[in-house]
Scaffold this motif. Structure first.
Motif, PDB file in Angstrom:
ATOM      1  N   ALA A  39       0.808  -1.219   0.000  1.00  0.00           N
ATOM      2  CA  ALA A  39       0.000   0.000   0.000  1.00  0.00           C
ATOM      3  C   ALA A  39       0.848   1.280   0.000  1.00  0.00           C
ATOM      4  CB  ALA A  39      -0.959  -0.020   1.184  1.00  0.00           C
ATOM      5  N   PRO A  40       1.972   1.337   0.730  1.00  0.00           N
ATOM      6  CA  PRO A  40       2.763   2.575   0.698  1.00  0.00           C
ATOM      7  C   PRO A  40       3.235   2.946  -0.708  1.00  0.00           C
ATOM      8  CG  PRO A  40       3.435   1.244   2.571  1.00  0.00           C
ATOM      9  CD  PRO A  40       2.519   0.389   1.732  1.00  0.00           C
ATOM     10  N   GLU A  41       3.609   1.938  -1.499  1.00  0.00           N
ATOM     11  CA  GLU A  41       4.065   2.208  -2.863  1.00  0.00           C
ATOM     12  C   GLU A  41       2.905   2.693  -3.735  1.00  0.00           C
ATOM     13  OE1 GLU A  41       7.190  -0.075  -0.947  1.00  0.00           O
ATOM     14  OE2 GLU A  41       5.051  -0.503  -1.106  1.00  0.00           O
ATOM     15  N   ALA A  42       1.730   2.077  -3.582  1.00  0.00           N
ATOM     16  CA  ALA A  42       0.561   2.494  -4.367  1.00  0.00           C
ATOM     17  C   ALA A  42       0.200   3.941  -4.043  1.00  0.00           C
ATOM     18  CB  ALA A  42      -0.618   1.560  -4.101  1.00  0.00           C
ATOM     19  N   ARG A  43       0.211   4.281  -2.761  1.00  0.00           N
ATOM     20  CA  ARG A  43      -0.119   5.647  -2.343  1.00  0.00           C
ATOM     21  C   ARG A  43       0.926   6.648  -2.839  1.00  0.00           C
ATOM     22  NH1 ARG A  43      -1.468   2.758   2.601  1.00  0.00           N
ATOM     23  NH2 ARG A  43      -3.741   2.585   2.642  1.00  0.00           N
ATOM     24  N   ALA A  44       2.189   6.287  -2.718  1.00  0.00           N
ATOM     25  CA  ALA A  44       3.263   7.188  -3.144  1.00  0.00           C
ATOM     26  C   ALA A  44       3.218   7.433  -4.650  1.00  0.00           C
ATOM     27  CB  ALA A  44       4.623   6.608  -2.743  1.00  0.00           C
ATOM     28  N   LEU A  45       2.984   6.389  -5.424  1.00  0.00           N
ATOM     29  CA  LEU A  45       2.929   6.548  -6.877  1.00  0.00           C
ATOM     30  C   LEU A  45       1.726   7.398  -7.274  1.00  0.00           C
ATOM     31  CD1 LEU A  45       4.270   5.845  -9.557  1.00  0.00           C
ATOM     32  CD2 LEU A  45       2.837   3.786  -9.643  1.00  0.00           C
ATOM     33  N   ALA A  46       0.582   7.180  -6.648  1.00  0.00           N
ATOM     34  CA  ALA A  46      -0.606   7.995  -6.945  1.00  0.00           C
ATOM     35  C   ALA A  46      -0.329   9.463  -6.635  1.00  0.00           C
ATOM     36  CB  ALA A  46      -1.808   7.487  -6.165  1.00  0.00           C
TER      37      ALA A  46
END
Length: 152
Positions: A39-46
């Protein structure tokens, strides 16, 4: 997570001849969850994509982010962004997240963009999709959360 972002005047995705997602203008985002992503990567990329200032302002300079320009995003899952061609001509995709995790992170990524005020259309995870687009510029940018530290 990885994304290939293209500024477009229009884009659409179809499955079995039926259009399932389209935008009039904005970003076509081809996105891939990598093994070990969460989830941290998904949030950061968004967040990075939402803040990416690649739309022209009134002076004609690339200075506006997606929402400020009044544009939308078409988000399409693209596990082939994990391609490894180091060992020959046939790419390997073992660096991609397993399908269930890839789907979860793809959906989370799209939801995070929506939460940031972006209008989002999507493809169908795992489907044989036909994507058509009209590049604007063209402007194409590669983003990878491995390029920057991700905060939990």
């Amino acid at each position: 997570m990885r994304a290939l972002v293209q500024r477009v005047s229009e884009a659409r995705v179809a499955v079995d001849g039926a259009v399932i997602g389209e935008i009039a203008g904005g970003l076509l985002v081809l996105v891939c969850a990598m093994a070990g992503d969460g989830a941290p990567e998904a949030r950061a990329l968004a967040a990075r994509i939402a803040k990416l200032r690649i739309f022209k302002d009134e002076a004609g300079k690339m200075n506006l982010a997606l929402a400020a320009a009044g544009n939308a995003a078409l988000v399409v899952s693209q596990f082939t962004l994990a391609a490894d061609t180091a060992r020959g001509n046939r790419p390997g995709f073992s660096a991609a997240a397993p399908p269930d995790e890839g789907r979860r992170l793809y959906e989370l990524f799209a939801d995070e963009l929506r939460a940031l005020g972006i209008t989002v259309a999507t493809g169908a995870f795992g489907a044989d999709m036909k994507v058509s687009l009209l590049n604007d510029g063209p402007v194409t940018i590669w983003l990878d959360t491995d390029d920057r530290p991700v905060k939990g």
